[in-house]
Structures are given as C-alpha cells and as structure tokens.
Design a protein around this motif. Structure first.
Motif, PDB file in Angstrom:
ATOM      1  N   SER A  72      -5.941   4.800  -3.949  1.00  0.00           N
ATOM      2  CA  SER A  72      -6.199   6.111  -4.533  1.00  0.00           C
ATOM      3  C   SER A  72      -5.288   6.324  -5.750  1.00  0.00           C
ATOM      4  O   SER A  72      -4.198   5.763  -5.822  1.00  0.00           O
ATOM      5  N   ILE A  73      -5.782   7.155  -6.682  1.00  0.00           N
ATOM      6  CA  ILE A  73      -5.001   7.409  -7.907  1.00  0.00           C
ATOM      7  C   ILE A  73      -4.060   8.574  -7.647  1.00  0.00           C
ATOM      8  O   ILE A  73      -4.473   9.635  -7.179  1.00  0.00           O
ATOM      9  N   GLN A 112     -12.426   5.007 -12.761  1.00  0.00           N
ATOM     10  CA  GLN A 112     -12.599   4.120 -11.592  1.00  0.00           C
ATOM     11  C   GLN A 112     -13.276   2.813 -12.017  1.00  0.00           C
ATOM     12  O   GLN A 112     -12.892   1.733 -11.578  1.00  0.00           O
ATOM     13  N   VAL A 157      -1.309   3.915  -8.820  1.00  0.00           N
ATOM     14  CA  VAL A 157      -2.291   3.768  -7.738  1.00  0.00           C
ATOM     15  C   VAL A 157      -1.570   3.447  -6.434  1.00  0.00           C
ATOM     16  O   VAL A 157      -0.707   2.559  -6.385  1.00  0.00           O
ATOM     17  N   VAL A 160     -10.957   1.817  -6.344  1.00  0.00           N
ATOM     18  CA  VAL A 160     -10.242   3.049  -6.056  1.00  0.00           C
ATOM     19  C   VAL A 160     -11.199   4.081  -5.478  1.00  0.00           C
ATOM     20  O   VAL A 160     -12.228   4.389  -6.072  1.00  0.00           O
TER      21      VAL A 160
END
Ligand code: FES
Length: 685
Positions: free
Chosen positions: A210-211, A162, A199, A173
């Motif tokens: 978000s990943i 992150q 992402v 993120v």
C-alpha cells in the motif's frame, strides 16, 4: 561461489560482480544496473535507473584479474557521462565510483558493489557472536514517472500511479492510505508527473503493498522507523534510518505507569481494585510514548511525521496495557493472554502521533508470563540456531529465561523482584554516578575496595577522592550488591545460609551489630556528612530470594530438557551487561559453567526489536520460532519450589558447582545463632 549465467552470446563482454562473484556475458551498451538485475546482484536503485538517486554506485576495477580470468581495459565501461557529471557537481561522487545505471558495458569488466549500494546491506552489530542484520525493511521508497491525465481515457491519478508502480517496479499496490489521497494530486503536478512514493509491503507474504506517502519529484530525504522496548520501569527507543539501517538516535524515559505501582503485579492489582484503572494506565503509557517520540525526533532533528514504522517489544502486562486491554487475566492462573500472536496495526490505533499512516508491529508473546520482549531476545540471540546448549537470561524485575539449541527451546519466567536493580536494599540505588558498582574484599584483612560509577579508580587508588568529588559515594547499585555479597561469601564474612558473622566471628570491626543480626560496613562517609553504606542481613535475604528465583527457573528448564549442565550462558538486559560472571556464579544465580562461556548480550530485547524493524523476514521467522518454543509455567511446577529452597543457599545447598570450585574456594564458615564466637565451624550438610 560464482554463478555462471549467460544472458547473451559468450563472445559478448564478461561482467564479473564482486563480492558476490556473480558473472555473465552482456551485449555492448548494457547498463551495469541492468546486468546486475539480470544476474540477481544486490544493487540498489530508488529512481529506477534515471540517474537521480545515486543509490546504484559501483566501483569498476581495471587491469589483470587472473582469479576471474579477465583483463579489464581502460575502455571497459562507457565514458563518464553528463548525468554522472551533474550528480558529481551537485553532490560529489567518491573517487573511482560510477553510477551503475549510466555506465554501460564496453568490454570485459570487474565491478565491485560497495556495501552502501546493496539493497540488502548488512548492519554490523558490535558483538562478535552477534548475527548482522540484513536490511529488508517493510517500507521503501520508489521513484516513478506517471502518465499525465487524458480526457479521452479518463482514469484517476491514483490508478495511473498504481499502473506506473506496476510497470516500473513490478509492484502490485492494492491501496493508498487516506492521507495519500489528499496529497497525491498536488504532488503529481508539482513534480511534473514524477513522484517518489513510500510503499509499505503489506506486512505478510499474502498481503498486497500500500502507498503511505507521495513526494513531488525525487525525494532526497530519509524515512525512519522506531524500535521500542517497553519495560515496566523504562521505555527505550532506537530511531533507525529505514534505508541504511543506522541508529540515528536512542533515547529513554521512565515508564509513567510507575506511579500506579513499581512492579507488574502491583499494576495488575491497581487495575483490579480501581474502576477504569487499566484505562488510566493505558493513557499514561501512550502519553509517555508520545513524549519519548517527540524527544527522540528532537534529538535527531527530524520531523516525527517521517517515522513510518514502529516495532514494540514488551512483557505481557505492558503489552496488554499499551494496547488498551485489561491485564486482569494475567494476574491469575491460567494466565491467559488476550492474544499471543504478532500484531500489525497503525500508529493511530494506539494514539501515537507519528506519520499519519505509520505502521506498528508487535512481536508475538510466548506465554502469559513470557512476553514479546522474550521473543525479541530469542530473535536476537537465536538459541534455536545454536549448536551448543545455551541458557539466555534476561535479567530484570522478572527474569525471562530461554534454554535450548537447534533441536528445541524452552522458556519460562521467574519473579526475581527488584533487588537486582538495587531496590529494597538498605543502601541500594539505581545505577547512576556515585553508586558503588564493583567490589573486592581482601579475604585476610576483610577490608573492602570498590569502584563507583563515574570514576575508573578503585577506592584505594591515589586520586580516588578527587575523582569522585562531584558525585560522592551515594549507595550500591544492582551489580555492586551482587559483587558485595559474593565477595563477602568468598572472604568468609557471610556463610552459605546467608548469615553475616559478628566482629568476633569474622575478625573484623566492619561487622557491626544490627538488631539481632549483623551488617557489614562498606563505607562510612558520616564524618563529612556523607552516607554510611552497609550490607545488612535483610539485604542478603533479598538477594538470596532474587537469585534463587532466577536459578530455580533455569534449573527447572534444565530438568525439562533432561540436562544437568549447560554449554554457555548469555546474560541479557542492561543489568546483565554489568554483572560479573564469576560473582554471579559464586552467588549461585546461574548454573555452574565455564566462566569464559558466560557472556553479556546487552539489551537483547531492544536489538530483537531493531532486527524486526529492519528486516521483514525476521518477523515471520520469529512468529514461526515462537510457535515451536515450549512454555513452562513455573508457578504450577512442584519442583520449582524445591529448587528455590536449595538455591537460597550460597551458592546452593545441593548442587555441587564443580567448575566454580576449581577457581574459587569458598570458606567453610557458619554463623548460626548460638555460634561460639570463634566463628569457624563445619557447615552442616
Ligand atoms: Fe538512481 Fe542510478 S539508479 S542514480
């Protein structure tokens, strides 16, 4: 337009970017990618300037550029370096290209950014009047270098990832999907603390990214998205490359819910009459969807788990059934939707087997009878941005109609039934090889000629028989029946009320007695064991009902808009693509309008889904537009019935259709029961 921006001293070299025209002075040694970033030039990069991804390719130009006021010397950029050489050896760089992250400024230079190197590249749509799609997908790839773990500063691998995304890409993120937690440790170690991550932007301006996935090292592959048009009869999907926007495969499937009922209302009643009926239909459509996704992935030879984003458009009943909502309320006034908002879900919420955290987006519904498919048509055809007044008709078993311009847009739906698709027509069939699709009838001899799907020849052309040897002549499809009925009207075989004349009245042996009415014999293949293809009076009635429903919906919207004419008509839907505007107007399906201003948009709902898939801003745009669209419920509008009755005549009992009258003279015939056999009487009214 050039943007003058000085980031350094004006004595520093000048860099001019084309096609944007953006320019600025940069110190000797500045990488072109850095200059582009500082000027806001749209130059792509996945690896963050590390010479790995080759997304940053640019083309320098040398020589005199009076337009830009610069002379570019051969030495304007740094020399070709080892990183570029390595990339060229491995993959090959097109001639004249450099890597923007490697080439540095040495003197005044003009740099062209080719379309494929632009992040927000445009995906060109084929139709001239269509807007191009600007790439801005919700899922993107980023290459990062992550700090190795340190016992003295214990932090998680995710947290260091992150931090790398924040430092190297400015991305905040918020979370990783559960599958990422499983895969991130081996990926980081395998990649030597260098990874590529997918992402998701979070779906809204306010949401945090978000990943979705981690790959070791630089991920050379592609990620995909699906734009799906879920119709009551068919499900059609486009598989798109989420980086280039290209459609890599398109595929379709019959909606497996058909076994529960052909049309929407019969499916709603199935759910009302059978306990658990709605659940059965939900399961059927989800199974069908998974089968289609397997099929399309096989066609494109990709793994389904690389499909990371999906957009669905569908009518309200399909929408509810796919989401697992009982469509009961949609079967009765006031036709309340469980939700009309756009929906952001994950594929697994719908039992779809794609990437483990694949995202799903449903466009908003407009009203209880005007669904997300109509919203997608509005996104694709943009009546809300039109200077002139446009009528957009998505022709299917239910016509969804939009009327508007940049001031306001109205919408309604009208139950046209399946006649336009060749259903409920004696010799009707779906559009497939062997089906009659074009018809002409000689007004003097009353003899027909036609074309069938699968051959370019007309039935009276030499070689026609041979050209249809494999398909035969099997029936009439939707566009064929429209042309047949309109041609019959133009040739004086059919009167304005929709009656076919007798052989004596018309003067043709092709008009044969059929019970108490007459039929027109289009083709007699009985001698060779083929079908006899006729247009019967009940067929004419079915077409009259369908076209009257369509016209009265459009006319009602015109009343509400306060107009009697429209500037142009757009026919959407696969069927709309094949309708001849002249014949549609002879039938009185669409309002009187300059024929040249009646165009086809093809599968506009599917295109709208593709726009929403490839451009995140288009999602917020259509959500706002739908709020502004005025919904008209035809079922409760008294004038709808009046328009319907008038529109049952061909073309119309009261509307004058002056533009049509200028190009076609419709014979003044009447074949009412008790006719005199001579066939030609004044039409009443
Ligand atoms: Fe990736 Fe240049 S930015 S190679």
């Amino acid at each position: 337009m050039s943007t003058q921006k000085s980031t350094e001293k004006t004595t520093d070299p000048l860099v001019v970017f084309t096609p944007s025209g953006k320019r600025g002075h940069f110190a000797v040694g500045t990488p072109i990618l850095t200059a582009a970033r500082q000027l806001g030039v749209d130059l792509d990069s996945v690896c963050g300037g590390r010479g790995i991804c080759s997304k940053c390719q640019i083309t320098p130009s040398y020589g005199e550029f009076p337009k830009h006021g610069v002379t570019v010397a051969d030495t304007a950029l740094s020399e070709w370096n080892a990183v570029e050489q390595r990339y060229d050896d491995k993959r090959g760089l097109p001639k004249g290209r450099r890597l923007g992250c490697q080439a540095t400024v040495q003197g005044d230079v003009v740099i062209d950014v080719p379309p494929e190197s632009q992040v927000h590249k445009q995906v060109v749509r084929k139709r001239a009047e269509a807007r191009d799609i600007v790439m801005n997908p919700t899922v993107r790839l980023y290459y990062i270098e992550v700090q190795e773990p340190d016992m003295h500063e214990p932090t998680g691998d995710l947290e260091r990832m992150q931090a790398a995304l924040k430092a190297q890409w400015g991305l905040d993120v918020s979370r990783a999907h559960p599958n990422v937690l499983k895969e991130l440790q081996p990926a980081l170690r395998k990649g030597g603390w260098k990874v590529t991550v997918a992402v998701h932007d979070g779906g809204r301006e306010t949401a945090r990214p978000s990943i979705m996935q981690v790959w070791p090292g630089y991920y050379e592959g592609t990620i995909y998205g699906l734009a799906v048009d879920l119709g009551s009869t068919t499900i059609a999907a486009h598989l798109c490359d989420l980086q280039s926007g290209e459609v890599v495969a398109s595929s379709g499937l019959m909606n497996p819910q058909i076994r529960f009922g052909e049309d929407l209302m019969s499916r709603v009643s199935y759910s009302m009459m059978n306990a658990g009926g709605a659940d059965e239909m939900t399961e059927a459509v989800r199974d069908g969807m998974n089968a289609l996704f397997t099929q399309i992935a096989a066609e494109a030879e990709i793994n389904k788990t690389l499909i990371m984003d999906c957009v669905f458009v569908c009518n309200p009943v399909m929408h509810h059934l796919f989401l697992g909502i009982d469509p009961f309320e949609l079967g009765q006034a006031p036709f309340a939707l469980a939700t009309s908002s756009a929906l952001r879900l994950e594929a697994r919420d719908l039992d779809l087997a794609l990437h483990p955290s694949a995202q799903v987006y449903f466009l908003p519904c407009i009203a209880g009878h005007v669904g997300a498919d109509a919203a997608a048509v509005a996104l694709s055809e943009a009546p809300d941005k039109s200077e002139d007044l446009v009528l957009v008709v998505d022709v299917g078993t239910n016509a969804e109609i939009l009327l508007g311009n940049k001031d306001k847009v109205l919408a309604c739906s009208s139950p046209t039934g399946p006649a336009f698709e060749g259903a409920q027509i004696t010799s009707g069939q779906r559009a497939a090889p062997g089906a009659i699709e074009r018809v002409e009838i000689d007004p003097a001899s009353k003899e027909p000629r036609f074309q069938v799907i699968g051959s370019d020849l007309w039935s009276d052309d030499p070689g026609f028989e041979a050209s249809i040897a494999t398909t035969g002549i099997t029936g009439i499809c939707g566009s064929g029946i429209i042309e047949a009925v309109a041609e019959m009207r133009m040739a004086g075989i059919l009167d304005a009320s929709g009656l076919i004349g007798s052989a004596a009245q018309v003067g043709s042996v092709r008009c044969i007695e059929d019970g108490r009415t007459h039929s027109y014999l289009m083709w007699d293949g009985s001698a060779t064991g083929g079908p006899t293809i006729t247009v019967t009076n009940p067929d004419i009635r079915a077409i009259q009902m369908a076209k009257a429903a369509l016209y009265s919906g459009a006319r009602l919207l015109m009343d509400k808009f306060g107009v009697d004419t429209v500037d142009r008509v757009v026919l959407a839907g696969a069927f709309g693509a094949h309708i001849s505007p002249k014949h549609a107007m002879v039938l009185g399906m669409i309002p009187d309008c300059d024929i040249a201003k009646v165009t086809s948009a093809g599968n506009a709902a599917g295109t709208g889904a593709r726009i929403a898939l490839l451009n995140a801003d288009a999602r917020s745009e259509i959500e706002a537009t739908v709020q502004q669209i005025l919904k008209i419920e035809t079922a409760v509008e008294p004038r709808f019935q009046e328009h319907f009755v008038n529109a049952s005549a061909i073309p119309n009992a009261v509307e004058p259709f002056p533009i049509l009258a200028g190009i076609v003279t419709l014979p003044d015939v009447s074949f009412n029961a008790g006719g005199d056999g001579g066939g030609r009487r004044r039409r009443r009214g």
